[in-house]
Design a protein around this motif. Structure first.
Motif, mmCIF file in Angstrom:
data_model
loop_
_atom_site.group_PDB
_atom_site.id
_atom_site.type_symbol
_atom_site.label_atom_id
_atom_site.label_comp_id
_atom_site.label_asym_id
_atom_site.label_seq_id
_atom_site.Cartn_x
_atom_site.Cartn_y
_atom_site.Cartn_z
ATOM 1 N N THR A 8 1.053 -1.187 0.043
ATOM 2 C CA THR A 8 -0.136 0.003 -0.227
ATOM 3 C C THR A 8 1.000 1.266 -0.145
ATOM 4 O O THR A 8 0.508 2.000 -0.598
ATOM 5 C CB THR A 8 -0.930 -0.018 1.374
ATOM 6 N N ILE A 9 1.808 1.323 0.744
ATOM 7 C CA ILE A 9 2.795 2.435 0.896
ATOM 8 C C ILE A 9 3.449 2.728 -0.449
ATOM 9 O O ILE A 9 3.406 3.848 -1.008
ATOM 10 C CB ILE A 9 3.956 2.124 1.798
ATOM 11 N N LEU A 12 1.140 4.088 -2.912
ATOM 12 C CA LEU A 12 0.616 5.525 -2.557
ATOM 13 C C LEU A 12 0.750 6.573 -3.466
ATOM 14 O O LEU A 12 -0.248 7.196 -3.916
ATOM 15 C CB LEU A 12 1.381 5.924 -1.330
ATOM 16 N N ALA A 191 -7.025 2.141 2.287
ATOM 17 C CA ALA A 191 -6.191 3.058 1.977
ATOM 18 C C ALA A 191 -7.029 4.494 0.997
ATOM 19 O O ALA A 191 -7.070 5.571 1.296
ATOM 20 C CB ALA A 191 -4.919 2.975 1.318
#
Lengths: 217, 248
Positions: A8-9, A12, A191
């Motif tokens: 996810t990071i 981003l 997210a």
């Protein structure tokens, strides 16, 4: 779990690019919605039926049919009768004319909230209908309806996720693309939801700040 | 007096107006000369305000004719916006624009309607504010002013358009009693400066002192009109007498 987080990071920047697109689409749709909504709201109050009837039909039809269907009509339906609008404008137009119907109702109520004496005073000074609207009625009406408009803008930000169905790469669509590559559906959708929340929360703060800023002393 | 001056500024002939089934005006005839001050009195619902609002066409009338400066006002050929720049109106509820500062309330219409330049308009606005004693309030918003001050600003705002005729629709009726005097004083000065005025009011003292002619309207007709002395000291019609007994 750690992997999901890492993915996810890493994704981003890609998601934020989508968020930027969501912002772009939403702001252009809001602008279109405001223009349509103001004109249709004024038309609804017109003493001329040739203006007020179509305005009523417009509002009722667009509020009474699903936004998703409206998006399909514009992007998939219109080409069938020879009108081709590219993806992005299609999404913006669909969102804009849809929110225009809701904004029209808000604007109508806003105009009606201004005492009749204001129009009469403006008229008695020789102002035309447009001058009265532009300088006297709408500035006051918009102050009154700012909270309602703020709600509408927030709703529109969220509704803009619907244009992902015509493959516009906005926030939700970006999330789906990330998921199709990484299979981390839970983390990525969370997210995506968080980014939507940050957008709408910021928007509601801005609206509140503007309300205070433009309040009539 | 030359011939142009001797023509009435306003001539109303057989004016009729109804709201639905309610007949409010039933054949009003009235002439107003230059610099004349007409005070209209009468019971509420008698048609006084409606008469004023027909003169500047805030209200359409059913029948009758109105001439302003010798020209017949006609729905199809008269530009009502131009007509209204020549006829100032002051309302019972002041109707200042609450989102604009006092000074902007004054300069907006001259700027956008008459397209006058900001500088000369500004000077004129200050001069008028001085005349109504409110120059120091020019940067305030209307809500910061008392009712009396708001009404004085409203008078100044109307005067910004250089009207030929001023209509006052119960200008002091919404005011606390102690604020009535300051507004009436401004109106007296205006009358003394030669402004042509039609004033609907319940202020009999003002009518006595300032009016050239008092018009008593009841039931949609002019029951009686004359000088203040004629009307107040020696009313001829029983309805006038009855009304005056109640208000005096």
């Amino acid at each position: 779990m750690a992997y999901a987080f890492e993915v996810t990071i890493k994704s981003l920047p890609f998601l934020l690019e989508g968020a930027l697109r969501t912002l772009q689409i939403t702001s252009l749709a809001v602008l279109l919605g405001l223009i349509i909504g103001t004109l249709v709201g004024m038309a609804k109050l017109s003493k001329y039926k040739i203006l007020s009837y179509p305005a009523v039909v417009y509002v009722e039809f667009l509020r009474g049919t699903p936004l998703l269907v409206q998006i399909f009509i514009i992007y998939f339906g219109l080409p069938a009768i020879g009108i081709n609008i590219p993806r992005y404008p299609s999404g913006i137009i669909a969102l804009g004319i849809n929110s225009g119907a809701y904004i029209a109702e808000i604007v109508r109520a806003g105009i009606q909230s201004i005492p009749k004496g204001q129009t009469e005073a403006a008229k008695s000074l020789g102002m035309t209908y447009w001058q009265t609207m532009r300088h006297i009625i709408l500035p006051q009406a918009f102050r009154n309806i700012l909270p309602a408009l703020g709600n509408e803008f927030i709703a529109l930000t969220k509704d803009s996720s619907l244009v992902s169905v015509i493959a516009i790469r906005e926030l939700l669509r970006s999330g789906q693309i990330v998921i199709s590559r990484t299979y981390q559906s839970f983390a990525v959708y969370i997210a995506v939801a968080l980014i939507y929340f940050i957008l709408t929360f910021t928007l509601s703060r801005i609206v509140r700040w503007t309300e205070k800023k433009v309040a009539i002393p | 007096m030359n011939s142009a001056d001797s023509k009435p500024i306003l001539r109303i002939e057989n004016l009729w107006k109804s709201f639905g089934k309610l007949q409010v005006l039933k054949g009003i005839n009235l002439e107003v000369d230059k610099a004349e001050v007409i005070v209209v009195i009468g019971p509420s619902g008698g048609g006084k305000s409606t008469l004023l609002r027909c003169i500047n066409h805030l209200e359409r009338y059913d029948r009758g004719k109105i001439w302003f400066q010798g020209e017949l006002i006609d729905e199809t050929s008269t530009d009502m916006n131009v007509l209204r720049t020549k006829i100032g109106m002051v309302f019972q509820q002041f109707n200042l624009f609450p989102h604009l500062r006092v000074i902007d309330n004054l300069i907006l219409a001259p700027k956008i309607v008459k397209k006058l330049d900001e500088k000369s308009t500004m000077e004129k606005a200050k001069e008028l504010l001085k005349r109504v004693g409110l120059l120091e309030k020019m940067n305030e918003y209307p809500s910061k002013l008392s009712g009396g001050q708001q009404q004085r600003v409203a008078i100044a705002r109307a005067l910004m358009m250089d009207p030929i005729l001023m209509l006052f629709d119960e200008p002091t009726s919404a005011l606390d009693p102690e604020l009535v005097g300051e507004v009436l004083d401004v109106m007296k000065n205006l009358a003394n400066d030669g402004m042509t005025m039609i004033v609907v009011t319940h202020e009999i003292g003002f009518a006595r002192e300032v009016a050239d002619r008092v018009v008593f309207i009841d039931g949609g007709i002019i029951v009686e009109s004359g000088t203040p002395d004629e009307i107040f000291k020696n009313p001829k019609h029983p309805r006038t007498r009855e009304f005056l007994r109640k208000v005096l």
